[in-house]
Design a protein around this motif. Sequence first.
Motif, short mmCIF file in Angstrom:
data_model
loop_
_atom_site.label_atom_id
_atom_site.label_comp_id
_atom_site.label_asym_id
_atom_site.label_seq_id
_atom_site.Cartn_x
_atom_site.Cartn_y
_atom_site.Cartn_z
N TYR A 1 -12.09 22.27 -41.04
CA TYR A 1 -11.76 22.36 -39.61
C TYR A 1 -13.05 22.37 -38.77
O TYR A 1 -13.12 21.73 -37.72
N TRP A 2 -14.05 23.10 -39.23
CA TRP A 2 -15.27 23.19 -38.44
C TRP A 2 -15.98 21.84 -38.33
O TRP A 2 -16.49 21.49 -37.26
N GLN A 3 -16.01 21.08 -39.41
CA GLN A 3 -16.62 19.76 -39.33
C GLN A 3 -15.80 18.85 -38.42
O GLN A 3 -16.37 18.06 -37.65
N ALA A 4 -14.49 18.96 -38.49
CA ALA A 4 -13.63 18.15 -37.63
C ALA A 4 -13.84 18.51 -36.16
O ALA A 4 -13.82 17.63 -35.28
N ILE A 5 -14.04 19.78 -35.86
CA ILE A 5 -14.30 20.22 -34.48
C ILE A 5 -15.63 19.66 -34.00
O ILE A 5 -15.74 19.16 -32.87
N ALA A 6 -16.65 19.73 -34.84
CA ALA A 6 -17.96 19.18 -34.47
C ALA A 6 -17.87 17.69 -34.18
O ALA A 6 -18.43 17.19 -33.19
N ASP A 7 -17.13 16.95 -35.01
CA ASP A 7 -17.01 15.50 -34.85
C ASP A 7 -16.16 15.15 -33.63
O ASP A 7 -16.52 14.25 -32.85
N LYS A 8 -15.04 15.81 -33.45
CA LYS A 8 -14.13 15.50 -32.36
C LYS A 8 -14.77 15.73 -31.00
O LYS A 8 -14.61 14.92 -30.07
N TYR A 9 -15.52 16.81 -30.86
CA TYR A 9 -16.04 17.19 -29.54
C TYR A 9 -17.54 16.98 -29.41
O TYR A 9 -18.14 17.37 -28.41
N ASN A 10 -18.15 16.34 -30.42
CA ASN A 10 -19.57 16.01 -30.39
C ASN A 10 -20.42 17.24 -30.08
O ASN A 10 -21.26 17.24 -29.17
N LEU A 11 -20.20 18.28 -30.85
CA LEU A 11 -20.93 19.54 -30.65
C LEU A 11 -22.15 19.60 -31.56
O LEU A 11 -22.19 18.99 -32.63
N ASN A 12 -23.14 20.37 -31.13
CA ASN A 12 -24.33 20.63 -31.93
C ASN A 12 -23.99 21.78 -32.90
O ASN A 12 -24.48 22.89 -32.77
N LEU A 13 -23.12 21.47 -33.84
CA LEU A 13 -22.54 22.48 -34.72
C LEU A 13 -22.80 22.13 -36.18
O LEU A 13 -22.57 20.99 -36.60
N THR A 14 -23.27 23.10 -36.92
CA THR A 14 -23.54 22.93 -38.34
C THR A 14 -22.62 23.83 -39.15
O THR A 14 -22.49 25.03 -38.85
N VAL A 15 -21.96 23.26 -40.16
CA VAL A 15 -21.20 24.08 -41.10
C VAL A 15 -22.23 24.67 -42.07
O VAL A 15 -22.78 23.95 -42.91
N VAL A 16 -22.51 25.96 -41.93
CA VAL A 16 -23.64 26.58 -42.62
C VAL A 16 -23.47 26.53 -44.14
O VAL A 16 -24.41 26.22 -44.87
N ASN A 17 -22.28 26.82 -44.62
CA ASN A 17 -22.02 26.78 -46.06
C ASN A 17 -20.66 26.14 -46.29
O ASN A 17 -19.64 26.80 -46.12
N PRO A 18 -20.61 24.87 -46.68
CA PRO A 18 -19.32 24.19 -46.87
C PRO A 18 -18.71 24.40 -48.26
O PRO A 18 -17.69 23.79 -48.58
#
Length: 539
Positions: A236-253
């Motif tokens: 979900y976190w990666q999908a959120i980053a991709d969908k909204y173009n956020l500067n977001l890193t999934v720290v531990n996938p």
Amino acid sequence: MNERAGTPAAESDLVDVPALIEAYFEKQPDVSVPEQRVVFGTSGHRGSSLNTAFNEHHIAATTQAIVEYRAGQGITGPLFIGSDTHALSHPAQTTALKVLVGNDVRVLVDEFDDFVPTPSLSHAILKYNNSGAEEQADGIVVTPSHNPPADGGFKYNPPHGGPADSDATSWIANRANEIIANGMVDVQMAEPSAVETYDFRTNYVDDLATIINMDAIRESGIRIGADPLGGASVSYWQAIADKYNLNLTVVNPDVDPTWRFMTLDWDGKIRMDPSSSFAMASVLAHKDEYDILTGNDADADRHGIVTPDAGLMNPNHFLAVAIDYLYRNRSGWDQGAKIGKTLVSSSIIDRVADSLGRTLWEVPVGFKWFVPGLIDGSVGFGGEESAGASFLRLDGTVWTTDKDGILLCLLAAEILAVTGKTPSELYRELTEKFGDPVYERVDAAATKAQKAALGKLDGAAITATELAGDPIVAKLSTAPGNGAPVGGVKVVTENAWFAARPSGTEDVYKIYAESFRGAEHLKQVQAEAKLIVDAALGG
């Protein structure tokens, strides 16, 4: 406190996953033994297969009981089902599917065979039921939440999308135990050869723009780190980053049913509690790499907020900041929308509510109490001291009726993006206005008889007139917000309070206490709380 709290898990700490799965199928419960019965707590039935507390018979019987319960309630729509990353979750979901299909229930599973966070399942139920469909949907979440890796959990969410109330769970548990005692002859099962699917992730992620100011987060460019702690929110976190173009890193996938990458909690156990500094120790090591760093538990219904200036925030502190921010920045909410809190949450929330000119709605422990208010918009925010909360969409309509840890983590990012201040900086500003409370929960020994008596104790039975030097202004055995029994007592003064509730799993009662006069005064409150409760119990 275990001496290894906060240190990395060792090989000897890890659960034997094959043995766990084998025990799930091989061990058969004897419901004449209390520890082997189906028992629904505030978040469903939980236990380990190794202890014969969460086994195939438990799940088959409980699912059959749910089928019969929903039929009795006239619930004829689809049932959404999803599970988290615990080792027992997948086999339990498989068992449940066989029973649902065997009973001709229309059931929907994840389209990509992905894990399903609790809030995503609640969102799916509400979306279906608000779509104008004639039949009502409900759901099952297979999760023990933040419990250790050896545990399994099984939770029913009726058509309102939130946790089932005690009337439903008592009926389901009693019927399940009856089915087990009768040799499982009432269970109908069939192989689920073709089951309908639902895209939980896309439906949830695409809808986030209706509740969070995603544009502000994106435009701010703030660095966000999100650690799923090996739980269901990972993709979900990666999908959120991709969908909204956020500067977001999934720290531990990483997802590993032993959770070998975790640090040990306060008692030396592996536990995915994002509000625990011990469980979050490996996450905290990254706090200076991000402007906001977050964590979620295994089913993503809890949140942990980490800031560079303060580290891991106390859940009560973040709830106070979230409430203050939301009620100042959600013009689409009804002006009469109340602020919901459990009665063991910090009283700084009371002072924030008063400053906002909003009604405080104080309810017993359990997120289920917020469900009606979130559905009709009369409660804008509902939060628990244990890092669980949800709130309304931007337009004042319902989002989820179960706790949403993903949502609260995104809110922390929005707060920083809009205000330019971290939630911990904003909390310090609140303490400058309202005082700086000290809060702690401790346990006190109690027999089963004393716990039973405490659960039914009337506030009027408390004879004390003072607490830690201040006059007592309230002795509560029912919640001020809705008049529901609190399952214990809460005693309040102008500067402090304590609440005492029996533990559902151990021979102790829990004392929650808070003081606006500092740590020494809190110790005095805690000591006197035990004396007051013991006296009321005849001890």
